[in-house]
Design a protein around this motif. Structure first.
Motif, PDB file in Angstrom:
ATOM      1  N   VAL A 158       4.271  -0.587  -5.680  1.00 46.14           N
ATOM      2  CA  VAL A 158       4.671  -2.002  -5.665  1.00 46.14           C
ATOM      3  C   VAL A 158       3.561  -2.867  -5.075  1.00 46.14           C
ATOM      4  O   VAL A 158       3.269  -3.960  -5.574  1.00 46.14           O
ATOM      5  N   LEU A 159       2.920  -2.369  -4.030  1.00 48.33           N
ATOM      6  CA  LEU A 159       1.830  -3.116  -3.412  1.00 48.33           C
ATOM      7  C   LEU A 159       0.647  -3.284  -4.362  1.00 48.33           C
ATOM      8  O   LEU A 159       0.050  -4.365  -4.443  1.00 48.33           O
ATOM      9  N   GLU A 160       0.301  -2.213  -5.061  1.00 45.52           N
ATOM     10  CA  GLU A 160      -0.808  -2.286  -6.020  1.00 45.52           C
ATOM     11  C   GLU A 160      -0.526  -3.326  -7.099  1.00 45.52           C
ATOM     12  O   GLU A 160      -1.417  -4.088  -7.499  1.00 45.52           O
ATOM     13  N   GLN A 161       0.712  -3.373  -7.572  1.00 47.07           N
ATOM     14  CA  GLN A 161       1.075  -4.353  -8.599  1.00 47.07           C
ATOM     15  C   GLN A 161       0.970  -5.779  -8.077  1.00 47.07           C
ATOM     16  O   GLN A 161       0.758  -6.715  -8.851  1.00 47.07           O
ATOM     17  N   ALA A 162       1.107  -5.945  -6.758  1.00 51.39           N
ATOM     18  CA  ALA A 162       0.988  -7.274  -6.154  1.00 51.39           C
ATOM     19  C   ALA A 162      -0.452  -7.584  -5.733  1.00 51.39           C
ATOM     20  O   ALA A 162      -0.703  -8.626  -5.109  1.00 51.39           O
TER      21      ALA A 162
ATOM     22  N   SER B 200      12.545 -12.061  -6.684  1.00 55.92           N
ATOM     23  CA  SER B 200      13.139 -13.097  -5.832  1.00 55.92           C
ATOM     24  C   SER B 200      12.687 -13.029  -4.387  1.00 55.92           C
ATOM     25  O   SER B 200      13.041 -13.899  -3.585  1.00 55.92           O
ATOM     26  N   ARG B 201      11.948 -11.996  -4.014  1.00 54.83           N
ATOM     27  CA  ARG B 201      11.396 -11.899  -2.658  1.00 54.83           C
ATOM     28  C   ARG B 201       9.895 -11.634  -2.745  1.00 54.83           C
ATOM     29  O   ARG B 201       9.403 -10.999  -3.684  1.00 54.83           O
ATOM     30  N   SER B 202       9.161 -12.093  -1.729  1.00 52.93           N
ATOM     31  CA  SER B 202       7.705 -11.953  -1.704  1.00 52.93           C
ATOM     32  C   SER B 202       7.307 -10.531  -1.344  1.00 52.93           C
ATOM     33  O   SER B 202       8.091  -9.743  -0.793  1.00 52.93           O
ATOM     34  N   ILE B 203       6.054 -10.204  -1.615  1.00 55.27           N
ATOM     35  CA  ILE B 203       5.550  -8.883  -1.263  1.00 55.27           C
ATOM     36  C   ILE B 203       5.493  -8.718   0.255  1.00 55.27           C
ATOM     37  O   ILE B 203       5.683  -7.614   0.788  1.00 55.27           O
ATOM     38  N   VAL B 204       5.259  -9.809   0.988  1.00 56.81           N
ATOM     39  CA  VAL B 204       5.281  -9.728   2.458  1.00 56.81           C
ATOM     40  C   VAL B 204       6.690  -9.394   2.934  1.00 56.81           C
ATOM     41  O   VAL B 204       6.882  -8.578   3.846  1.00 56.81           O
TER      42      VAL B 204
ATOM     43  N   ALA C  52      17.254   1.093  -2.498  1.00 53.75           N
ATOM     44  CA  ALA C  52      17.682   2.171  -3.392  1.00 53.75           C
ATOM     45  C   ALA C  52      16.492   2.787  -4.101  1.00 53.75           C
ATOM     46  O   ALA C  52      16.430   4.014  -4.309  1.00 53.75           O
ATOM     47  N   TYR C  53      15.518   1.959  -4.475  1.00 52.84           N
ATOM     48  CA  TYR C  53      14.300   2.445  -5.120  1.00 52.84           C
ATOM     49  C   TYR C  53      13.478   3.297  -4.151  1.00 52.84           C
ATOM     50  O   TYR C  53      13.042   4.413  -4.498  1.00 52.84           O
ATOM     51  N   LEU C  54      13.267   2.815  -2.941  1.00 54.87           N
ATOM     52  CA  LEU C  54      12.475   3.556  -1.970  1.00 54.87           C
ATOM     53  C   LEU C  54      13.077   4.927  -1.679  1.00 54.87           C
ATOM     54  O   LEU C  54      12.351   5.897  -1.459  1.00 54.87           O
ATOM     55  N   ASN C  55      14.416   5.006  -1.690  1.00 52.18           N
ATOM     56  CA  ASN C  55      15.084   6.256  -1.328  1.00 52.18           C
ATOM     57  C   ASN C  55      15.456   7.121  -2.524  1.00 52.18           C
ATOM     58  O   ASN C  55      16.200   8.089  -2.395  1.00 52.18           O
TER      59      ASN C  55
ATOM     60  N   LEU D  58      -0.432  -2.640   4.329  1.00 47.11           N
ATOM     61  CA  LEU D  58       0.619  -3.630   4.169  1.00 47.11           C
ATOM     62  C   LEU D  58       0.094  -5.029   4.475  1.00 47.11           C
ATOM     63  O   LEU D  58      -0.799  -5.191   5.313  1.00 47.11           O
ATOM     64  N   PRO D  59       0.642  -6.045   3.833  1.00 44.87           N
ATOM     65  CA  PRO D  59       0.239  -7.428   4.116  1.00 44.87           C
ATOM     66  C   PRO D  59       1.145  -8.092   5.154  1.00 44.87           C
ATOM     67  O   PRO D  59       2.339  -7.786   5.248  1.00 44.87           O
TER      68      PRO D  59
END
Length: 394
Positions: free
Chosen positions: A381-385, A349-353, A331-334, A7-8
């Motif tokens: 999601v992290l890989e895409q960022a 609309s929100r950063s990866i951090v 909702a996606y995570l679950n 994680l960043p």
């Protein structure tokens, strides 16, 4: 088996995190709450494969969207439909909102689910050329539609009214005319400008106390047509002050996503019911807590909800109107939707951090219901960022 992920942090530093794999909440499915009325403002699931302009003509995955409403009803919640959580006026068009309302009312009828639907004036483009009569006509059109579908009304704050009203008396006139025309009591909706900057100065005053006096006058003048009022000002004391000034027949529905545990629990002079966007994201925890409240287990209620507050405050941090991104990400995570896409492209609309911190806070609150799935989805999601992942089984 547990999985770790990279994680960043703010500033670009990376670290390894392993979820706690906390046991899921024991929820009482199919049982409604007894001591509080609790609405969850529900999000919509976009159709990621629709080949249309996501900004101007976003499409909804109706199957997944309706399934999520059934999930909320099963956990005991009412559904507050077509509100800002559903990106109403922020990607969700009025035409789509009408279809959403119609479909949801029909689904609610199948399971005796509680539902109330947002009505506003979003078929109008706000501006100085919009007249008060046009605002009233737009409100009336939407109210007639909802009642014609068999639904209850949440009378939403209007950007067009905020732009065209010249005085508190204009608000009194419009609201008075609409409230006299509805068939059954409505829930009023006071949304602070932190949620929607276009609503600054609502009720004719930027000063909250003066605005509250105008709103209270409207409620008292039309008490028989007001079930309650939802306020979202992120100021617990202002909500308590107003709650104590309401007529006995009128409910306070908290919309305070920062201070909801204490406001719902209440004090010696009363309590708030709930109409909250955060309940979409923390539904299992909120359901377990409200059932504990029904059973008089106040320590358990506190223990459950206190763990969710850091997550909620993070999701609703400034700019507050971007909170929908965090709600959909949960909702996606679950596993409630197969993708992290939103209408209007709001997933960006929100950063990866921000999303990484959200993941950790959700884990701390026991809200990653299947941690292994959540880790795998977070890694995508992290890989895409650009945050490379090396899957390590520990």
């Amino acid at each position: 088996m547990s999985l770790s992920l990279t994680l960043p942090k703010a500033g670009g530093e990376l670290y390894t995190y392993t979820p706690s794999q906390a046991a899921p909440f024991k929820v009482q499915k199919g049982k409604k709450f007894q001591k509080r009325t609790a609405f969850s403002a529900a999000h919509v699931v976009s159709d990621p494969l629709s080949d249309t302009d996501p900004l101007q003509n976003a499409q909804i995955d109706w199957k997944a969207t309706m399934e999520y409403r059934h999930y909320l009803w099963e956990l005991g919640f009412g559904v507050a439909e077509a509100m800002d959580t559903a990106q109403r006026g922020m990607g969700l068009s009025y035409e789509n909102a009408k279809e959403l309302i119609s479909r949801s009312i029909k689904e609610a009828d199948k399971v005796d689910g509680l539902i109330a639907c947002g009505t506003g004036t979003d078929q109008l483009a706000p501006g100085q050329d919009v007249t008060l009569q046009q605002v009233e006509d737009a409100y009336r059109e939407q109210c007639e539609f909802v009642e014609g579908e068999g639904g209850r009304i949440i009378l939403m704050a209007s950007r067009a009214l905020a732009a065209s009203a010249q005085s508190p008396e204009d608000y009194e006139k419009i609201y008075g005319n609409i409230l006299r025309s509805v068939k059954q009591p409505v829930i009023l909706h006071w949304l602070g400008d932190m949620f929607d900057p276009a609503l600054k100065g609502y009720w004719g005053h930027e000063d909250i106390d003066q605005a509250m006096n105008v709103c209270l006058k409207i409620i008292r003048d039309n008490e028989d047509k007001v079930d309650g009022i939802k306020i979202s000002l992120l100021d617990a004391q202002k909500e308590i002050d107003m709650r104590r000034l309401l007529p006995d027949t009128v409910r306070m529905y908290t919309g305070d996503d920062f201070n909801y545990p204490t406001l719902i629990k209440g004090d010696e002079q009363g309590y708030s019911h709930a109409l909250l966007g955060i309940f979409d994201a923390i539904a299992p925890a909120a359901s377990a807590a409200l059932h504990a409240l029904d059973e008089g287990k106040l320590e358990k209620y506190d223990e459950i909800l206190e763990k969710t507050v850091p997550l909620s405050r993070h999701i609703f941090q400034k700019p507050t109107f971007a909170y929908k991104t965090g709600v959909v990400f949960m909702a996606y995570l679950n596993g409630h939707q197969s993708h992290f896409r939103m209408i209007g492209g709001a997933e960006g609309s929100r950063s990866i951090v921000h999303l990484a911190d959200l993941f950790v806070m959700a884990d701390d609150a026991g809200l990653l219901l299947e941690p292994e799935m959540a880790v795998k989805r977070m890694q995508l999601v992290l890989e895409q960022a650009g945050v490379r992942q090396e899957v390590k089984t520990l």
